[in-house]
Enzyme design. Structure first.
Site, short mmCIF file in Angstrom:
data_model
loop_
_atom_site.label_atom_id
_atom_site.label_comp_id
_atom_site.label_asym_id
_atom_site.label_seq_id
_atom_site.Cartn_x
_atom_site.Cartn_y
_atom_site.Cartn_z
N SER A 1 38.70 37.69 40.56
CA SER A 1 39.51 36.49 40.76
C SER A 1 40.06 35.97 39.44
CB SER A 1 38.71 35.40 41.47
OG SER A 1 37.59 35.02 40.69
N GLU A 2 39.32 36.17 38.33
CA GLU A 2 39.81 35.73 37.02
C GLU A 2 39.36 36.68 35.92
OE1 GLU A 2 41.79 33.17 36.61
OE2 GLU A 2 41.49 32.05 38.48
N THR A 3 40.25 36.89 34.97
CA THR A 3 39.90 37.50 33.69
C THR A 3 40.23 36.48 32.60
OG1 THR A 3 40.32 39.77 34.44
CG2 THR A 3 40.41 39.36 32.07
#
Length: 262
Positions: free
Chosen positions: A45-47
């Site tokens: 969902s996030e980096t």
């Protein structure tokens, strides 16, 4: 080029809980399109990427589809990597972001506390088709910040939700949070963000900058214990300050450490 990468389960004390985020320390910023392609390849969902800048760090967050203005769980993951893996000695980390300066402090027991700007949800008319897309027949109310907050009265309805993500993506908000007073927690939530490339985020720290002020006012208490997620869950502590800020606290657990080759 080789880049070090960490995957941290944020808002969990052990792997396989909370919300996974990739964290990639950089010596300098790479091209935006490359940052986006790495995030797409990571398929989390996030980096989060950070670059040292004086006594603080510049921090950015990417979903597999877009760069976002604020991400709580990836901020916690980045701070956890700095404190627990990279030997950062400061008691308070200062991150420069698109949402201003964010501070993360650590307690002796390993709990990380993030100081975020609070957002006050505003009541709105229920948008046509929203409840149907969520699979709900009714709601106590709908509120808006950069997300829709859909408030229901029965926590038992949260976990079985099976939204129509195509329909949800049509709504012009970052995401949709469905929240209820919780059993064993002050409130529980699930968060859906197909418009930003994340059908469901297990634990969304940034959503709690809106959720915590709402529940603090409704429950008449400033310190709140919260849980988010469906099959996969994480836990947060939210403390609503009187200065337009909210302190969001949680733990992190390392899942992997490796190398990206590009």
């Amino acid at each position: 080029m080789q880049l070090e990468i960490f995957q941290v389960d944020a808002f969990s004390a052990q792997p396989f809980g909370g919300n996974p985020a990739a964290v990639i320390p950089l010596e300098r910023w790479l091209a935006d399109d490359l940052l986006q392609r790495i995030a797409e390849e990571n398929n989390l969902s996030e980096t989060a990427y950070f670059v040292k800048n004086g006594e603080g760090y510049d921090l950015r967050w990417f979903t597999p589809a877009v760069e976002v203005d604020l991400c709580g769980h990836a901020t916690l993951a980045a701070a956890w990597v700095l404190f627990e893996q990279l030997g950062e000695q400061a008691e308070v980390l200062r991150f420069n972001t698109r949402s201003g300066e964010l501070r993360v402090s650590r307690a002796a027991d390993g709990l990380l506390a993030m100081d975020f700007p609070a957002k006050q949800p505003v009541a709105v008319e229920t948008p046509a088709g929203l409840l149907e897309a969520l699979g709900l027949s009714s709601a106590q109310g709908v509120y808006r910040t950069d997300d829709y907050l859909v408030v229901i009265d029965d926590a038992a309805l949260i976990e079985p939700l099976a939204p129509d993500f195509v329909a949800l993506a049509a709504f012009d908000v970052r995401g949709i949070a469905v929240t209820a007073p919780g059993r064993g927690f002050d409130f529980v939530t699930r968060w859906f963000g197909p418009r930003v490339g994340v059908n469901e985020d297990p634990v969304t720290g940034s959503a709690h900058t809106s959720l915590a002020p709402y529940w603090a006012e409704r429950l008449d208490k400033s310190s709140l214990r919260c849980e988010q997620g469906g099959a996969r869950k994480g836990q947060l502590q939210c403390d609503v300050q009187g200065n337009g800020r909210v302190i969001i606290s949680g733990r992190g657990a390392l899942y992997l450490r490796g190398t990206v080759f590009i």
